[in-house]
Design a protein around this motif. Structure first.
Motif, PDB file in Angstrom:
ATOM      1  N   LEU A  11       0.844  -1.209   0.000  1.00 42.48           N
ATOM      2  CA  LEU A  11       0.000   0.000   0.000  1.00 42.48           C
ATOM      3  C   LEU A  11       0.878   1.258   0.000  1.00 42.48           C
ATOM      4  N   SER A  12       2.046   1.160   0.639  1.00 48.05           N
ATOM      5  CA  SER A  12       2.947   2.332   0.754  1.00 48.05           C
ATOM      6  C   SER A  12       4.114   2.255  -0.219  1.00 48.05           C
ATOM      7  N   HIS A  34       2.789  -8.190   1.511  1.00 44.94           N
ATOM      8  CA  HIS A  34       1.403  -8.040   1.972  1.00 44.94           C
ATOM      9  C   HIS A  34       0.628  -7.156   1.002  1.00 44.94           C
ATOM     10  N   ASP A  36      -2.775  -5.187   0.388  1.00 42.66           N
ATOM     11  CA  ASP A  36      -3.994  -4.641   0.996  1.00 42.66           C
ATOM     12  C   ASP A  36      -5.002  -4.332  -0.094  1.00 42.66           C
ATOM     13  N   MET A  70      -9.987  -6.717   1.874  1.00 39.08           N
ATOM     14  CA  MET A  70     -10.912  -5.798   2.533  1.00 39.08           C
ATOM     15  C   MET A  70     -12.011  -5.485   1.525  1.00 39.08           C
ATOM     16  N   MET A 139      -6.284  -6.550  13.030  1.00 42.39           N
ATOM     17  CA  MET A 139      -6.098  -5.163  12.608  1.00 42.39           C
ATOM     18  C   MET A 139      -5.848  -4.307  13.836  1.00 42.39           C
ATOM     19  N   VAL A 141      -5.428  -1.083  13.413  1.00 41.63           N
ATOM     20  CA  VAL A 141      -6.009   0.196  12.987  1.00 41.63           C
ATOM     21  C   VAL A 141      -7.356  -0.159  12.351  1.00 41.63           C
ATOM     22  N   PRO A 143      -9.532  -0.467   9.167  1.00 41.15           N
ATOM     23  CA  PRO A 143      -9.017  -0.714   7.812  1.00 41.15           C
ATOM     24  C   PRO A 143      -9.366   0.392   6.822  1.00 41.15           C
ATOM     25  N   PHE A 145      -6.636   2.623   5.350  1.00 45.61           N
ATOM     26  CA  PHE A 145      -5.543   3.545   5.032  1.00 45.61           C
ATOM     27  C   PHE A 145      -4.252   3.152   5.753  1.00 45.61           C
ATOM     28  N   GLY A 146      -3.132   3.412   5.116  1.00 44.66           N
ATOM     29  CA  GLY A 146      -1.844   3.235   5.774  1.00 44.66           C
ATOM     30  C   GLY A 146      -1.519   4.470   6.599  1.00 44.66           C
ATOM     31  N   GLN A 148      -1.637   5.042   9.811  1.00 46.09           N
ATOM     32  CA  GLN A 148      -2.423   5.347  11.020  1.00 46.09           C
ATOM     33  C   GLN A 148      -1.669   4.930  12.276  1.00 46.09           C
ATOM     34  N   ASP A 177      -1.550  -5.966  11.782  1.00 45.90           N
ATOM     35  CA  ASP A 177      -1.532  -5.069  10.623  1.00 45.90           C
ATOM     36  C   ASP A 177      -2.054  -3.687  10.999  1.00 45.90           C
ATOM     37  N   VAL A 197       2.823  -6.896   9.603  1.00 38.24           N
ATOM     38  CA  VAL A 197       2.613  -6.082   8.417  1.00 38.24           C
ATOM     39  C   VAL A 197       3.082  -4.672   8.731  1.00 38.24           C
TER      40      VAL A 197
END
Ligand code: DX5
Ligand code: ZN
Length: 221
Positions: A11-12, A34, A36, A70, A139, A141, A143, A145-146, A148, A177, A197
């Motif tokens: 994701l990043s 990983h 997402d 997700m 999780m 955070v 779910p 967004f990265g 957080q 994650d 993650v």
């Protein structure tokens, strides 16, 4: 005690040079890639589909690809990601009409099944399917967004799930994650996690090997 696995979330990553960036993070010592996967329906964001998984396999990525769905519904994407080269596939139980059937589908397609628990999702979804699980993903955070912040109550939830895994006598990986950093990974491992993650903590750093090594040093401490 399971070997610790570090699973950078793409994701990043740099999507303009995804293949190179993923190979670079694996060369830097990461264990698992990983994914997402978000559908802007189950979560308020949209990322990527099976074609990206196939593109990375075609590029030459051979490391395990850990697909975190997700999405809702899940079954069609389970099949498509399995066909595209996924290794592990997990989904949120709230997103499946038939959790046992979706887990069985992942196994039937030759992938390793997992269930994902949002911070407020109760653990009773584990009650009748522990024998079908390769991994449980908590999780830390909400779910979507990265980048957080780690939700501290996840540590108690990790301890609870770890106790259930130990009680089951099964070799189930406990994955976490969201908001995993160098400065909290030791506490997360102490609570029972063995697969981590990390998206922004790794891909936002210029030197992937240095930050992964820092994480491993923390895990060994
Ligand atoms: C949330 C995503 C994030 C991501 C990790 O839906 O699943 O948790 O992978 O992001 P960081 O490591 O940046 O918190
Ligand atoms: Zn994820």
């Amino acid at each position: 005690m399971q070997q610790f696995l570090i699973a950078p979330s793409i994701l990043s990553a740099d999507f303009a040079r995804l293949g190179e960036d993923v190979q670079r993070v694996l060369d830097a010592g990461a264990d698992v890639v990983h994914f997402d996967v978000m559908d802007n329906h189950y979560v308020p964001n949209l990322t990527f589909g099976p074609m990206i998984c196939k593109a990375l396999r075609d590029y030459g990525i051979t490391a395990p690809i850990d697909v975190h769905l997700m999405v809702s519904p899940v079954d069609d994407l389970i099949s498509q990601f399995a066909d595209a080269g996924a290794s592990y596939i997990s989904f949120h139980p709230e997103a499946s009409q038939h959790v046992d059937r979706s887990l069985q589908l992942i196994a039937d397609k030759g992938c390793q099944p997992g269930l994902v628990f949002n911070p407020a999702t109760p653990l009773h979804y584990l009650d009748y399917v522990m024998d079908k699980l390769h991994h449980i993903l908590l999780m830390s955070v909400n779910p979507g967004f990265g980048g957080q912040s780690f939700i501290p109550s996840t540590l108690d939830k990790l301890r609870e799930v770890k106790a259930r895994i130990d009680e089951s006598g099964q070799n189930i990986r406990l994955e976490v994650d969201g908001g995993v950093k160098v400065d909290n990974i030791a506490a997360i491992a102490a609570a029972g996690a063995d697969m981590f993650v990390a998206g922004s903590a790794i891909f936002n750093q210029p030197d992937y090997a240095a930050v992964i090594q820092q994480m491993r040093t923390e895990l060994a401490s």
